[in-house]
Design an enzyme around this catalytic site. Structure first.
Site, PDB file in Angstrom:
ATOM      1  N   ARG A  75       1.180  -1.438   0.161  1.00 35.85           N
ATOM      2  CA  ARG A  75      -0.014  -0.021  -0.188  1.00 35.85           C
ATOM      3  C   ARG A  75       0.643   1.450  -0.223  1.00 35.85           C
ATOM      4  O   ARG A  75       2.229   1.036   0.878  1.00 35.85           O
ATOM      5  CB  ARG A  75      -0.736   0.226   1.086  1.00 35.85           C
ATOM      6  CG  ARG A  75      -2.082  -1.850   0.893  1.00 35.85           C
ATOM      7  CD  ARG A  75      -3.189  -0.960   2.705  1.00 35.85           C
ATOM      8  NE  ARG A  75      -1.941  -1.299   3.514  1.00 35.85           N
ATOM      9  CZ  ARG A  75      -2.429  -1.905   4.706  1.00 35.85           C
ATOM     10  NH1 ARG A  75      -3.889  -1.409   4.941  1.00 35.85           N
ATOM     11  NH2 ARG A  75      -1.720  -2.537   5.728  1.00 35.85           N
ATOM     12  N   LYS A 105       1.216   2.123   7.677  1.00 37.36           N
ATOM     13  CA  LYS A 105       1.636   1.592   8.480  1.00 37.36           C
ATOM     14  C   LYS A 105       2.707   2.302   9.546  1.00 37.36           C
ATOM     15  O   LYS A 105       2.933   3.727   9.473  1.00 37.36           O
ATOM     16  CB  LYS A 105       2.800   0.147   7.882  1.00 37.36           C
ATOM     17  CG  LYS A 105       1.235  -0.884   7.229  1.00 37.36           C
ATOM     18  CD  LYS A 105       0.210  -1.430   8.153  1.00 37.36           C
ATOM     19  CE  LYS A 105       0.683  -1.674   9.296  1.00 37.36           C
ATOM     20  NZ  LYS A 105      -0.912  -2.033   9.837  1.00 37.36           N
ATOM     21  N   TYR A 127      -1.724   5.096  10.368  1.00 40.14           N
ATOM     22  CA  TYR A 127      -1.810   3.568  11.462  1.00 40.14           C
ATOM     23  C   TYR A 127      -0.226   3.315  12.785  1.00 40.14           C
ATOM     24  O   TYR A 127       0.516   3.882  12.237  1.00 40.14           O
ATOM     25  CB  TYR A 127      -2.307   2.275  11.180  1.00 40.14           C
ATOM     26  CG  TYR A 127      -3.329   2.554   9.794  1.00 40.14           C
ATOM     27  CD1 TYR A 127      -4.250   3.032  10.846  1.00 40.14           C
ATOM     28  CD2 TYR A 127      -3.723   2.462   9.030  1.00 40.14           C
ATOM     29  CE1 TYR A 127      -5.543   2.932   9.746  1.00 40.14           C
ATOM     30  CE2 TYR A 127      -5.190   2.120   8.292  1.00 40.14           C
ATOM     31  CZ  TYR A 127      -6.061   2.557   8.976  1.00 40.14           C
ATOM     32  OH  TYR A 127      -7.086   2.313   8.434  1.00 40.14           O
ATOM     33  N   HIS A 132      -1.053   1.822  15.858  1.00 41.29           N
ATOM     34  CA  HIS A 132      -1.674   0.809  16.659  1.00 41.29           C
ATOM     35  C   HIS A 132      -0.145   1.298  17.913  1.00 41.29           C
ATOM     36  O   HIS A 132       0.138   0.073  18.489  1.00 41.29           O
ATOM     37  CB  HIS A 132      -1.354  -0.585  15.832  1.00 41.29           C
ATOM     38  CG  HIS A 132      -2.449   0.452  15.277  1.00 41.29           C
ATOM     39  ND1 HIS A 132      -4.071  -0.224  15.560  1.00 41.29           N
ATOM     40  CD2 HIS A 132      -2.524  -1.057  13.109  1.00 41.29           C
ATOM     41  CE1 HIS A 132      -5.105  -0.329  14.090  1.00 41.29           C
ATOM     42  NE2 HIS A 132      -2.942  -0.140  13.089  1.00 41.29           N
ATOM     43  N   GLU A 143      -6.838   5.508  13.169  1.00 48.10           N
ATOM     44  CA  GLU A 143      -7.421   4.205  14.211  1.00 48.10           C
ATOM     45  C   GLU A 143      -8.233   4.511  15.153  1.00 48.10           C
ATOM     46  O   GLU A 143      -9.352   4.006  15.761  1.00 48.10           O
ATOM     47  CB  GLU A 143      -6.643   3.074  14.719  1.00 48.10           C
ATOM     48  CG  GLU A 143      -5.373   3.325  15.773  1.00 48.10           C
ATOM     49  CD  GLU A 143      -4.146   3.544  15.647  1.00 48.10           C
ATOM     50  OE1 GLU A 143      -3.224   3.475  15.805  1.00 48.10           O
ATOM     51  OE2 GLU A 143      -3.910   3.716  14.132  1.00 48.10           O
ATOM     52  N   SER A 167     -10.628  -2.157   8.327  1.00 53.04           N
ATOM     53  CA  SER A 167     -11.670  -2.820   9.149  1.00 53.04           C
ATOM     54  C   SER A 167     -12.633  -3.695   7.808  1.00 53.04           C
ATOM     55  O   SER A 167     -12.090  -4.945   8.103  1.00 53.04           O
ATOM     56  CB  SER A 167     -12.231  -2.808   9.737  1.00 53.04           C
ATOM     57  OG  SER A 167     -11.248  -1.992  10.953  1.00 53.04           O
ATOM     58  N   ASP A 192      -3.462  -6.496  15.163  1.00 51.72           N
ATOM     59  CA  ASP A 192      -2.612  -4.788  15.450  1.00 51.72           C
ATOM     60  C   ASP A 192      -2.673  -4.277  16.840  1.00 51.72           C
ATOM     61  O   ASP A 192      -2.046  -3.892  17.018  1.00 51.72           O
ATOM     62  CB  ASP A 192      -3.857  -3.775  13.829  1.00 51.72           C
ATOM     63  CG  ASP A 192      -2.464  -3.933  12.824  1.00 51.72           C
ATOM     64  OD1 ASP A 192      -1.728  -4.746  12.984  1.00 51.72           O
ATOM     65  OD2 ASP A 192      -3.331  -3.745  11.653  1.00 51.72           O
ATOM     66  N   VAL A 215      -1.390 -12.109  10.907  1.00 45.10           N
ATOM     67  CA  VAL A 215      -0.931 -11.479   9.823  1.00 45.10           C
ATOM     68  C   VAL A 215      -1.813  -9.859  10.573  1.00 45.10           C
ATOM     69  O   VAL A 215      -2.748  -9.885  10.283  1.00 45.10           O
ATOM     70  CB  VAL A 215      -1.533 -12.088   8.770  1.00 45.10           C
ATOM     71  CG1 VAL A 215      -0.331 -10.684   7.850  1.00 45.10           C
ATOM     72  CG2 VAL A 215      -0.601 -12.912   7.831  1.00 45.10           C
TER      73      VAL A 215
END
Length: 371
Positions: free
Chosen positions: A15, A75, A94, A96, A118, A134, A270, A298
């Site tokens: 991505r 990410k 993101y 997390h 998120e 999601s 995550d 994953v």
């Protein structure tokens, strides 16, 4: 504002933070965009596509981190990336953080201001920048679970939908939110016997209204959860507490009571995962086995369908990215409390309470951060 997009470096992550279309929107507003060379190659975008949209191509990620006022990623930054972030810089991606103390320490040390996709909210109480991924991860869960159920991959050797005269696999989805609803929808479409567990009766009523008898609903007491999980061929973990570590819903001692060769797909990985035995895996090595139960954990599932995921993510993030670029992060967050909810780190302090609670930090209030 000068906006930079580095190439993603997480395992099998294709991505990209901005599509050429998003770049064109941003540059039309008078901002400059630098893209690391080949950043979009994994989903079919060439450097020439980005140049045509108004971006400048640079040779290394180091130049992005050294010059950009706002870094847009997909990410969470890896160690080599967060070590290049700096005070006064804005990171939009993101994060997390709750299950990731090392990244959190790195962001605190850098002094960067970090807004997490998120935890951005909307007026309906949803998470609009998490929802697209999601949806993707939820729809992927039965696919990857069906593959893991094959005997050659350690599974029970079952076809998810069965065949005439042979019963379909039993799929249990824990959590009836965006991930869970999408997972149940696809599993039911593949012919599986599907049950969703949740503690929100209104949500269970909604699912029943939408899907009718195609999907069974069950209130998630301990007894009922055990009853359906122990009989399941596949269990999808789809529970989320925004910004916080996922609750551990199935313990290791319960795992041994599941069917040998059954499959767990932990979409909550995550945020640390919702099974006690979950640990993050990669697309290169996606599964492992504990007590004869196959675990698929994953941590960047949507990266496997990177083109679909990138477009879906950009559709959601672009308005917020434009607001941050047009107004600066402080004014944009002052004007939009939903965007402000995404602020997780600022100038060496944690600004999101659930992250602070999970990792043992004192938090800086949003009001003080904006002041």
């Amino acid at each position: 504002m000068l906006i930079g997009v580095p190439k993603e470096i997480k395992n099998n992550e294709y991505r990209v933070g901005l599509t050429p279309s998003s770049v064109r929107e941003i540059t039309t507003h008078g901002h400059a965009v630098k893209i690391e060379t080949m950043a979009g190659a994994g989903i079919g975008f060439s450097d020439a596509d980005y140049v045509a949209a108004g971006a400048e191509i640079v040779g290394t990620a180091a130049e992005i981190f050294a010059t950009a006022e706002m870094v847009i990623k997909v990410k969470e930054p890896q160690k080599v990336e967060y070590e290049q972030l700096r005070e006064g810089q804005l990171l939009f991606t993101y994060l997390h953080l709750a299950p990731d103390p090392e990244q959190t320490k790195g962001l605190i040390k850098s002094g960067v201001t970090a807004i997490a996709y998120e935890t951005v909210t909307d007026r309906n109480g949803g998470l609009p920048l998490l929802a697209p991924m999601s949806e993707v991860a939820g729809r992927m869960a039965p696919q990857v679970g069906a593959t893991a159920l094959q005997k050659a991959n350690g599974g029970r050797g079952m076809l998810l939908g069965g065949v005439p005269g042979v019963a379909p696999a039993k799929v249990v989805v824990i959590g009836g939110g965006v991930v869970g609803t999408n997972a149940a929808r696809i599993a039911a479409g593949m012919g599986a016997d599907v049950t969703i567990l949740d503690k929100n009766v209104k949500r269970l009523t909604y699912i029943d209204d939408v899907f009718g008898p195609r999907i069974k609903t069950q209130y998630a007491t301990i007894d009922d959860t055990e009853a359906v999980v122990f009989e399941a061929d596949m269990v999808v973990g789809a529970v989320l507490i925004p910004g916080a570590a996922a609750p551990k819903l199935i313990r290791k001692d319960q795992l041994s009571k599941m069917k040998p060769g059954s499959v767990i797909v932990d979409v909550a990985i995550d945020q640390g995962g919702c099974f006690e035995t979950s640990k993050a895996t990669t697309h290169a090595d996606p599964t492992y086995i504990v007590d004869d139960v196959v675990h698929y954990c994953v941590a960047n599932m949507p990266g496997a369908v990177a083109r679909t995921s990138t477009f879906a993510l950009n559709n959601a993030t672009l308005p917020f990215a434009l607001a941050l670029a047009n107004k600066g992060w402080k004014q944009a967050c002052t004007d939009d409390a939903h965007l402000a909810a995404g602020l997780n780190v600022h100038n060496g302090r944690i600004t999101y309470q659930a992250v602070a609670d999970a990792l043992g930090y004192d938090s800086l209030s949003l009001e003080k951060a904006l002041a």
